[in-house]
Each structure stands twice: as C-alpha cells, then as structure tokens.
Design a protein around this motif. Structure first.
Motif, PDB file in Angstrom:
ATOM      1  N   TYR A   1       3.390   5.961  -5.661  1.00 28.57           N
ATOM      2  CA  TYR A   1       2.818   7.006  -4.799  1.00 28.57           C
ATOM      3  C   TYR A   1       2.310   8.189  -5.623  1.00 28.57           C
ATOM      4  O   TYR A   1       1.183   8.670  -5.456  1.00 28.57           O
ATOM      5  CB  TYR A   1       3.877   7.504  -3.800  1.00 28.57           C
ATOM      6  CG  TYR A   1       4.388   6.447  -2.838  1.00 28.57           C
ATOM      7  CD1 TYR A   1       3.509   5.623  -2.148  1.00 28.57           C
ATOM      8  CD2 TYR A   1       5.755   6.309  -2.618  1.00 28.57           C
ATOM      9  CE1 TYR A   1       3.982   4.667  -1.260  1.00 28.57           C
ATOM     10  CE2 TYR A   1       6.242   5.354  -1.727  1.00 28.57           C
ATOM     11  CZ  TYR A   1       5.347   4.528  -1.050  1.00 28.57           C
ATOM     12  OH  TYR A   1       5.826   3.590  -0.184  1.00 28.57           O
TER      13      TYR A   1
ATOM     14  N   LYS B   1      -6.259   9.713  -8.342  1.00 25.71           N
ATOM     15  CA  LYS B   1      -7.354  10.044  -7.416  1.00 25.71           C
ATOM     16  C   LYS B   1      -7.816  11.499  -7.589  1.00 25.71           C
ATOM     17  O   LYS B   1      -8.999  11.807  -7.457  1.00 25.71           O
ATOM     18  CB  LYS B   1      -6.899   9.812  -5.980  1.00 25.71           C
ATOM     19  CG  LYS B   1      -6.774   8.341  -5.594  1.00 25.71           C
ATOM     20  CD  LYS B   1      -8.131   7.648  -5.539  1.00 25.71           C
ATOM     21  CE  LYS B   1      -8.002   6.232  -4.973  1.00 25.71           C
ATOM     22  NZ  LYS B   1      -9.305   5.539  -4.868  1.00 25.71           N
TER      23      LYS B   1
ATOM     24  N   ALA C   1       1.825   2.794   5.459  1.00 21.98           N
ATOM     25  CA  ALA C   1       0.948   3.943   5.737  1.00 21.98           C
ATOM     26  C   ALA C   1       1.003   4.948   4.608  1.00 21.98           C
ATOM     27  O   ALA C   1      -0.008   5.591   4.262  1.00 21.98           O
ATOM     28  CB  ALA C   1       1.366   4.605   7.061  1.00 21.98           C
TER      29      ALA C   1
ATOM     30  N   CYS D   1       1.345   4.261   1.512  1.00 25.04           N
ATOM     31  CA  CYS D   1       0.480   3.747   0.435  1.00 25.04           C
ATOM     32  C   CYS D   1      -0.947   4.266   0.594  1.00 25.04           C
ATOM     33  O   CYS D   1      -1.586   4.708  -0.373  1.00 25.04           O
ATOM     34  CB  CYS D   1       0.489   2.214   0.440  1.00 25.04           C
ATOM     35  SG  CYS D   1       2.059   1.463  -0.034  1.00 25.04           S
ATOM     36  N   ILE D   2      -1.457   4.203   1.802  1.00 23.40           N
ATOM     37  CA  ILE D   2      -2.828   4.669   2.066  1.00 23.40           C
ATOM     38  C   ILE D   2      -2.916   6.184   1.936  1.00 23.40           C
ATOM     39  O   ILE D   2      -3.864   6.729   1.351  1.00 23.40           O
ATOM     40  CB  ILE D   2      -3.279   4.219   3.466  1.00 23.40           C
ATOM     41  CG1 ILE D   2      -3.208   2.692   3.596  1.00 23.40           C
ATOM     42  CG2 ILE D   2      -4.708   4.714   3.753  1.00 23.40           C
ATOM     43  CD1 ILE D   2      -4.035   1.916   2.599  1.00 23.40           C
ATOM     44  N   ASP D   3      -1.916   6.897   2.476  1.00 22.00           N
ATOM     45  CA  ASP D   3      -1.915   8.366   2.412  1.00 22.00           C
ATOM     46  C   ASP D   3      -1.861   8.869   0.977  1.00 22.00           C
ATOM     47  O   ASP D   3      -2.357   9.962   0.672  1.00 22.00           O
ATOM     48  CB  ASP D   3      -0.721   8.927   3.187  1.00 22.00           C
ATOM     49  CG  ASP D   3      -0.854   8.707   4.687  1.00 22.00           C
ATOM     50  OD1 ASP D   3      -1.993   8.465   5.136  1.00 22.00           O
ATOM     51  OD2 ASP D   3       0.181   8.759   5.400  1.00 22.00           O
TER      52      ASP D   3
ATOM     53  N   GLY E   1      -4.113   5.072  -1.886  1.00 21.95           N
ATOM     54  CA  GLY E   1      -4.411   3.656  -1.974  1.00 21.95           C
ATOM     55  C   GLY E   1      -5.566   3.280  -1.076  1.00 21.95           C
ATOM     56  O   GLY E   1      -5.782   3.885  -0.022  1.00 21.95           O
ATOM     57  N   ASP E   2      -6.286   2.249  -1.481  1.00 32.04           N
ATOM     58  CA  ASP E   2      -7.426   1.777  -0.697  1.00 32.04           C
ATOM     59  C   ASP E   2      -7.101   0.502   0.071  1.00 32.04           C
ATOM     60  O   ASP E   2      -7.814   0.133   1.007  1.00 32.04           O
ATOM     61  CB  ASP E   2      -8.625   1.546  -1.629  1.00 32.04           C
ATOM     62  CG  ASP E   2      -9.037   2.825  -2.339  1.00 32.04           C
ATOM     63  OD1 ASP E   2      -9.566   3.727  -1.673  1.00 32.04           O
ATOM     64  OD2 ASP E   2      -8.791   2.925  -3.564  1.00 32.04           O
ATOM     65  N   ASP E   3      -6.070  -0.186  -0.351  1.00 31.19           N
ATOM     66  CA  ASP E   3      -5.626  -1.398   0.332  1.00 31.19           C
ATOM     67  C   ASP E   3      -4.207  -1.711  -0.161  1.00 31.19           C
ATOM     68  O   ASP E   3      -3.710  -1.068  -1.091  1.00 31.19           O
ATOM     69  CB  ASP E   3      -6.575  -2.570   0.038  1.00 31.19           C
ATOM     70  CG  ASP E   3      -6.530  -3.632   1.146  1.00 31.19           C
ATOM     71  OD1 ASP E   3      -5.580  -3.590   1.974  1.00 31.19           O
ATOM     72  OD2 ASP E   3      -7.424  -4.490   1.163  1.00 31.19           O
ATOM     73  N   PHE E   4      -3.546  -2.686   0.462  1.00 38.89           N
ATOM     74  CA  PHE E   4      -2.218  -3.087  -0.006  1.00 38.89           C
ATOM     75  C   PHE E   4      -2.047  -4.582   0.224  1.00 38.89           C
ATOM     76  O   PHE E   4      -2.728  -5.192   1.058  1.00 38.89           O
ATOM     77  CB  PHE E   4      -1.117  -2.289   0.703  1.00 38.89           C
ATOM     78  CG  PHE E   4      -1.172  -2.370   2.194  1.00 38.89           C
ATOM     79  CD1 PHE E   4      -0.570  -3.451   2.874  1.00 38.89           C
ATOM     80  CD2 PHE E   4      -1.800  -1.383   2.939  1.00 38.89           C
ATOM     81  CE1 PHE E   4      -0.617  -3.518   4.243  1.00 38.89           C
ATOM     82  CE2 PHE E   4      -1.847  -1.461   4.321  1.00 38.89           C
ATOM     83  CZ  PHE E   4      -1.264  -2.527   4.981  1.00 38.89           C
TER      84      PHE E   4
END
Length: 567
Positions: free
Chosen positions: A68, A75, A97, A99-101, A104-107
């Motif tokens: 994280y 970024k 969620a 991961c995206i916050d 991340g762009d995908d998991f």
C-alpha cells in the motif's frame, strides 16, 4: 493499436517470498517480458526510480514497507503512467478496495491463473501505451499553444505598431474608446493631420471579430496613412482601400466604414458613411445633423472616387461629431436586452454640455451591460471642432541624406488632364524628393492647394465661392464643379516652381500658377480668410513671404522662404 509481445516490456516483480518471485519471473520470461525483482516496498520504490519500468506486480503484505505504502509513493513521484497490479491472498472487499485506493490499477488474488495474469498484464500495458500517447499529444498541444500564443502576442504588437498613430487628446479634439471582444480588434480607428491642420479620421468595423476580422486593418492602415500624407483626397484614398479589401478579403467579409474630415481653413465637416450606424453632429445641447449611411461598405464592389457620396456641414467651434460601431448599440445586458439606439439618443437629450457627451455615452452603456458577457467589439469616437488645436506628435520632415539645391519644375495641364486626375499629390511628391523643407511641407501644400483651387474653380470653371455660405450650398458647389469640369472643352493651367538657395543656409521656393480664364478685378475683391467665400488668397498671403496677383487676375505668384533650423 495492439501491443506486440515481441517488444520487450520490463515488469517489476515485488514479493518477499522467493518462490513466488521465481514462479512469476519464469512466467514472464515465457511470455516475452523482461523483469526486475524487489523483496519489499522500499526496494520497489528505489527500483522504479533507477530503472525504466513498464508495469509493476506488487504484493501487499511485505516487511520494511508494504505494498500500500509503496504504491502511494510510486504514483506520487512518477509523472508518467506505470500500471500497478496488486497480487494478494486477501479476498475481503475492504482489502481489495484499499488496493485501488492506494494507487493500484487492478488486482489478482492468489493463487492466480496464469492465463488471467497474462491478460491483465497485456491489458494494463495497452492502457499504459494509451496514456503515453495521450501525454505525448498533450505535450505537443502544449508546445503548439505556446507557439501560437507567442505568435499572437508578436502579431498583436505588429498590428499595434502598424496601425498606431494615436492623436487623441484635449488639444487635438479627438477621443475614442475601443473595447475588443478578443485579443484582436475587428474595429479600426485611424487618424492623420490633414493639410488644413484639421483631422482626417477613418473608423471601420469588419465583419466578425478576432484575427480574421482584424487582418483587413493592415492594408487599410497602409493606404490611409500613405495617401493622406501624400496629400491625396480622401475619396481617392477610400477608393484605393476598397480595391485592396476586395483583393484581400473573402466574399463574405467587408468593412463598414466612415471617413470624417475636418477642413479648418473653411470650418467645414465632410463625412462619408459606408455602412456604419448614424453619426451625429452635436451643437449646444442638441443634435443638429445626422449623417446616415449612403454608401455600401468597403470590400464588396469596385467603386471609383466619384461614386462615394459625401455629406458636408459647416462647423462652429465647440461642435462635436459622435460616431460608433454597431457593437455599442447591440451590446447586451444580463437579460439579453440590447442597449439600442433609443438609450444612446436619450444620453444626447440629457447632456447639456458637449464636453460630457462622450463619457456619458460610455458610462450609460457600461452600466447597462454590467455583468454581461461582451458579444462584439465596441467602439465610440468623438471629434470636437476647437478654435485652438495642437498635435503633440507633429513631425518635422527632415531629409538628412539630401542637400538643398537649385531646381525648377514646370507643368502644363489641359482640360483632359485636369478632368482625369488630381495632379497636386504628384507635384508635392516631387517637391518632397527635391527639397528638404522640414516642417514647412504642410504650409507649401496648403499654398499650392489654394492657388490651384483658385485657378481651376474660379479661373477656368468660373464658380462663385459665395455658393458655399450654407451646408447645402457647399455640396452644390462641388456638384456644379464636377458638372462643369466634365462638360468643359477648353482650358489649361500652367504651374511653375523654382527653388533658389539664398547663400544663408536657406532658400526661396517660388510658385506661379496661371490659368486660361478671363481673370477678375482682384484689386476690389474681399479675401477675408474668415469668410466662406473668396478665392483663399488671403491664406496664401499669410503663409508666404510675399504674394502677387498678376496680369488680368489669372496669374498668382507666391514666394515661400525657408531657413535651416539651427540646433
């Protein structure tokens, strides 16, 4: 465009488990990808900063720095788009969620499907390629916008330099306000001092606004200033400007224009209105004359000088002419109502003192339109006829590379020559080239103009200047002049100019004009320079060292003495 797998892309594999890294690297190698390894988030951040990385496979739970934190730092520090795919054993929605916050762009959850992993990598690389393409296009657009902005600024300065001859001021009687809708003004105001020490002013309004509308200002400005300075009549200048605009502008574009000329020698105002709103002559608290449009705008159809309809009106000191582009009448308020002609005329009614009129109109329009977006170029102009005027930018014509000399010129003009063209500008150009008269240039032209008008109007055409006692008579005079000139079968004017140095740093310019007319009893003629009638010879006498009327009154000799100005 699809990404070819043969183009090696670098994948950063971040996992603290050696087995997981080995498996991932083997799969990537089989798929044609290059790879870099890191065992925790801190190493991942460093690897991205030191290497070119196209995509990151990032584990979540790691020592030193978790996924994280690493994702957030990467970024925040990278200006280009680097896709991050989180690899995690967690399956709860809140963890995914997060991961995206975190950036991340995908998991992909462990254990992952190898085919799905390749699909996600390929998908992210395609998105990365799209981002890169957009960034490159944005950078190119930014550079182009910067170049356009620099060119616009340069062009604007060029326009201002070319068309700028600001003669505004209390001492000149000229004031105007121009409010462009965009960087470039589609309205135009040009001013030049004429040979009577009055003003010639051109106000123009091109169709549209912005650069496309302003482009016509360049040829019009060039024609106006050059021909006015060379002493051509204003109708000749308008005809030439019209021709230039027809050649330059597309068929849907034209210039509504107005030419205002104040003759201070005779206290007469001449106006050519070609498509502009009405112009108003204001005297002692009321509008005494309205100059309506009686000519088509410039740039539409070929016109000869004689086809322009001129309105004339005698002036009194204190008179003010108000002219405006249609932008002021069509200015909108926040309710989409137009300012309109009635509101403008109401300002005239409520203004007792002419000195307040210009500011009162601007204030009225501004208050009406407050808070509304401007939809057109807005221009307002006032020319006041004052008893005393002074031009701060008066130029002294100095010709450093030419030395005064002795010379002589002679012209013989028959009736056909007098009918076909105005010879005076060409004679003045010859004088200017031969003789460094400095600031006396205007005086010499005035002398020559008055002497030529005396020979043609009174000597050959036998016109009576008393016709010009009224505004209508003034116009009738020039209409009758044209009529007689076209019908006259015989007549000629002889013009002789001679310059002689005086040996004292100066010289004498002798001007002699003789016409073929019957002459007149010059000894008993009133030549009061303040009267509208008369032959204008009093003015010639006042400007020259000496003036003589010779023979039977059909020959005038004038002497203009000049000296080198001492520094």
């Amino acid at each position: 465009m699809a990404l070819s797998l043969s183009e090696e892309k670098i994948v950063l594999v971040v996992d603290d488990d050696l087995t997981n890294r080995m498996v991932l690297c083997a799969l990537l190698k089989d798929s044609g990808y290059g790879f870099i390894q890191a065992t925790n988030g801190e190493e991942a951040v460093k690897a991205v900063e030191e290497n070119h990385v196209d995509i990151i496979l990032l584990d979540v739970m790691m020592p030193v720095m978790d996924g994280y934190q690493a994702a957030k730092i990467i970024k925040s520090r990278q200006s280009r788009f680097i896709p991050i795919i989180f690899l995690t054993a967690m399956t709860d929605e809140s963890a995914l969620a997060k991961c995206i916050d975190s950036g991340g762009d995908d998991f992909l959850t462990k254990p992952f499907n190898h085919v799905l992993l390749n699909s996600k990598i390929d998908s992210m690389l395609r998105i990365g390629a799209l981002y890169k393409n957009i960034e490159e296009q944005n950078e190119e657009i930014k550079e182009q916008n910067l170049q356009v902005q620099q060119e616009m600024i340069l062009t604007q300065k060029l326009f201002q330099k070319i068309i700028r001859n600001d003669l505004r001021g209390e001492k000149t009687g000229l004031q105007y306000s121009m409010s462009p809708m965009s960087m470039f003004n589609g309205d135009l105001i040009l001013a030049e001092k004429n040979q009577t020490s009055g003003l010639d002013v051109l106000i123009g309004d091109f169709t549209g606004h912005g650069l496309s509308a302003a482009i016509g200002a360049l040829p019009v400005s060039d024609v106006f200033h050059s021909m006015t300075q060379k002493c051509f009549s204003f109708v000749d200048m308008l005809a030439e400007a019209n021709s230039k605009l027809i050649e330059l502008l597309p068929t849907h574009m034209f210039m509504a224009g107005g030419l205002i000329s104040i003759d201070r020698s005779n206290n007469v105002l001449s106006v050519v209105n070609a498509g502009l709103p009405d112009m108003y002559l204001f005297r002692k608290g009321e509008i005494i004359h309205t100059f309506k449009s009686k000519n088509i705008p410039l740039g539409i159809s070929k016109l000869a000088s004689s086809q322009f309809e001129i309105e004339m009106h005698t002036l009194e000191y204190g008179d003010r002419l108000i002219a405006a582009s249609d932008g002021i009448m069509e200015a909108n308020n926040s309710d989409a109502e137009m300012y309109g002609l009635d509101r403008m005329l109401k300002v005239f009614e409520n203004t007792d003192q002419g000195t307040d009129l210009f500011d009162a109109i601007l204030t009225s329009c501004s208050q009406f339109c407050k808070g509304a977006e401007q939809t057109d170029d807005i221009t307002l102009l006032e020319v006041a006829h004052q008893e005393q005027i002074e031009f701060a930018s008066d130029k002294e014509f100095s010709y450093e590379q030419r030395v005064a000399s002795d010379w002589a010129l002679q012209f013989s003009l028959d009736i056909k020559s007098l009918r076909q063209f105005d010879v005076l500008p060409y004679i003045m150009q010859a004088v200017n080239q031969l003789q460094p008269l400095e600031s006396g240039r205007n005086s010499v032209h005035t002398v020559l103009t008055e002497m030529f008008a005396n020979a043609l109007d009174h000597g050959i055409l036998k016109l009576d200047s008393s016709m010009k006692n009224t505004p209508q008579g003034y116009m009738d005079f020039y209409q009758e002049k044209q009529k007689r000139l076209e019908s006259m079968e015989e007549g000629n004017i002889q013009i002789s100019l001679r310059h002689e140095l005086n040996g004292e740093g100066g010289g004498r310019l002798s001007l002699n004009l003789m016409d073929s007319g019957e002459g007149y009893d010059f000894k008993n003629t009133n030549t009061d320079k303040n009267a509208y009638s008369g032959r204008g010879l009093k003015l010639v006498s006042s400007l020259c060292t000496e003036m003589k009327v010779l023979g039977k009154g059909n020959s005038v000799m004038a002497y203009y003495d000049w000296g080198i100005k001492k520094s």
